[in-house]
Write an enzyme that holds these catalytic residues in place. Structure first.
Site, PDB file in Angstrom:
ATOM      1  N   ASP A  67      32.838  -4.357  22.706  1.00 30.44           N
ATOM      2  CA  ASP A  67      32.682  -5.812  22.712  1.00 30.44           C
ATOM      3  C   ASP A  67      33.268  -6.451  23.968  1.00 30.44           C
ATOM      4  O   ASP A  67      33.967  -5.801  24.753  1.00 30.44           O
ATOM      5  CB  ASP A  67      33.326  -6.420  21.455  1.00 30.44           C
ATOM      6  CG  ASP A  67      34.712  -5.845  21.157  1.00 30.44           C
ATOM      7  OD1 ASP A  67      35.297  -5.182  22.034  1.00 30.44           O
ATOM      8  OD2 ASP A  67      35.219  -6.068  20.049  1.00 30.44           O
ATOM      9  N   ASN A 136      41.579  -8.766   9.546  1.00 26.38           N
ATOM     10  CA  ASN A 136      40.690  -9.227   8.471  1.00 26.38           C
ATOM     11  C   ASN A 136      39.599  -8.187   8.169  1.00 26.38           C
ATOM     12  O   ASN A 136      38.626  -8.482   7.488  1.00 26.38           O
ATOM     13  CB  ASN A 136      40.059 -10.570   8.836  1.00 26.38           C
ATOM     14  CG  ASN A 136      39.211 -10.494  10.104  1.00 26.38           C
ATOM     15  OD1 ASN A 136      39.024  -9.416  10.669  1.00 26.38           O
ATOM     16  ND2 ASN A 136      38.707 -11.629  10.552  1.00 26.38           N
ATOM     17  N   HIS A 138      37.772  -6.595  10.511  1.00 26.37           N
ATOM     18  CA  HIS A 138      36.658  -6.510  11.467  1.00 26.37           C
ATOM     19  C   HIS A 138      36.731  -5.229  12.288  1.00 26.37           C
ATOM     20  O   HIS A 138      37.792  -4.662  12.503  1.00 26.37           O
ATOM     21  CB  HIS A 138      36.564  -7.766  12.345  1.00 26.37           C
ATOM     22  CG  HIS A 138      37.596  -7.941  13.404  1.00 26.37           C
ATOM     23  ND1 HIS A 138      38.285  -9.119  13.582  1.00 26.37           N
ATOM     24  CD2 HIS A 138      38.056  -7.117  14.367  1.00 26.37           C
ATOM     25  CE1 HIS A 138      39.103  -9.002  14.606  1.00 26.37           C
ATOM     26  NE2 HIS A 138      38.987  -7.789  15.102  1.00 26.37           N
ATOM     27  N   GLU A 143      32.791  -9.693  12.270  1.00 21.91           N
ATOM     28  CA  GLU A 143      33.698 -10.441  11.403  1.00 21.91           C
ATOM     29  C   GLU A 143      33.253 -10.351   9.943  1.00 21.91           C
ATOM     30  O   GLU A 143      32.100  -9.993   9.659  1.00 21.91           O
ATOM     31  CB  GLU A 143      33.721 -11.902  11.861  1.00 21.91           C
ATOM     32  CG  GLU A 143      34.269 -12.105  13.264  1.00 21.91           C
ATOM     33  CD  GLU A 143      35.800 -12.057  13.318  1.00 21.91           C
ATOM     34  OE1 GLU A 143      36.418 -11.344  12.510  1.00 21.91           O
ATOM     35  OE2 GLU A 143      36.368 -12.730  14.198  1.00 21.91           O
TER      36      GLU A 143
END
Ligand code: GLP
Length: 241
Positions: A67, A136, A138, A143
């Site tokens: 990313d 979280n 990811h 996400e």
């Protein structure tokens, strides 16, 4: 899934670096999927040490990163291209032209993502994908709620990710709110996956991601469906199991 329990961050990094080294030795022209964040820094340091000792040769290796922040240039110290150059690429004998990171400066999201998908395909697929785990759940920047069938796409970062990454920026306004990320589908197509996780702050999400149900709200949970995943985690990250 194979689980390797490490005493601490240092040992986690050594185990992960060992697995990556084995891949490079078995297949010198392998394609490595690489990750950023604080988790892989120790792994990259270890790989550099073994390269310096003459035990590793990156000259034929291709890398594809997960990313990049949209809008950050390669010379911005917070960009993932800068991170990779600084922690690994500038320190080993890899050919820079074979290192790929999404183009954060491409404003046309559709083009940036299509170009990156083409790069992944042209490389013939990823042999070994290294992954960290967001707090979280990811992976890359996929996400919670991300569709499992996506390839590279542009995402709006969640507040929790913006907060977690704010430590790297001097003010919240500077933190990009969007990123380009390889999708879950691209990640799941890697032949082998290596996940590294450390620290007590990841214990809850490790439990949910690897030992619970598989909902899109916990993107990493999909890894339970991959046939060749190795999780290398320290004792703190595994402490709720
Ligand atoms: C970022 C990256 C992820 C990484 C995550 C965890 O959001 N896009 O690829 O896994 O951070 O970061 P850390 O390793 O610092 O906990």
């Amino acid at each position: 899934m194979k689980i390797k329990i490490a005493e601490d961050y240092y040992q986690m990094s050594r185990i992960a670096a060992n697995i990556i080294s084995a891949q490079i030795i078995i297949k010198p022209d392998c394609v490595l999927g690489l990750a950023t964040g604080s988790s892989p820094i120790g792994t990259y340091n270890q790989l550099v040490r073994w390269y310096e000792k003459g035990d590793l040769d990156f000259s034929e290796v291709t890398t594809i990163n997960l990313d990049e922040y949209k809008g950050l240039s390669p010379d911005n110290p917070q960009s993932y291209r800068y991170f990779m150059n600084h922690h690994l690429f500038d320190r080993v004998n890899i050919q820079k032209s074979r290192t790929y990171v999404p183009d954060g400066l491409e404003a046309d999201a559709e083009k940036a993502c299509a170009d990156y998908n083409a790069i992944i395909k042209n490389c013939g697929g990823i042999d070994l994908q290294l992954l960290g785990l967001g707090r979280n759940g990811h992976i890359g920047f996929n996400e919670p709620g991300a569709a499992f069938e996506k390839e590279t796409h542009c995402v709006n970062l969640t507040q929790s990710t913006i907060d977690a990454n704010s430590r790297f920026f001097s003010s919240e306004e500077e933190i990009p709110k969007q990123a380009y990320t390889m999708g879950i589908k691209s990640i799941m197509q890697a032949h082998k996956i290596l996940v590294i996780v450390n620290g007590i702050q990841k214990a809850e999400i490790v439990k949910q991601a690897f030992f619970g149900p598989i909902p899109p709200q916990v993107p990493a949970s999909v890894l339970q469906l991959h046939p060749d995943v190795t999780l290398v985690a320290d004792k703190e990250a595994l402490s709720l199991l």
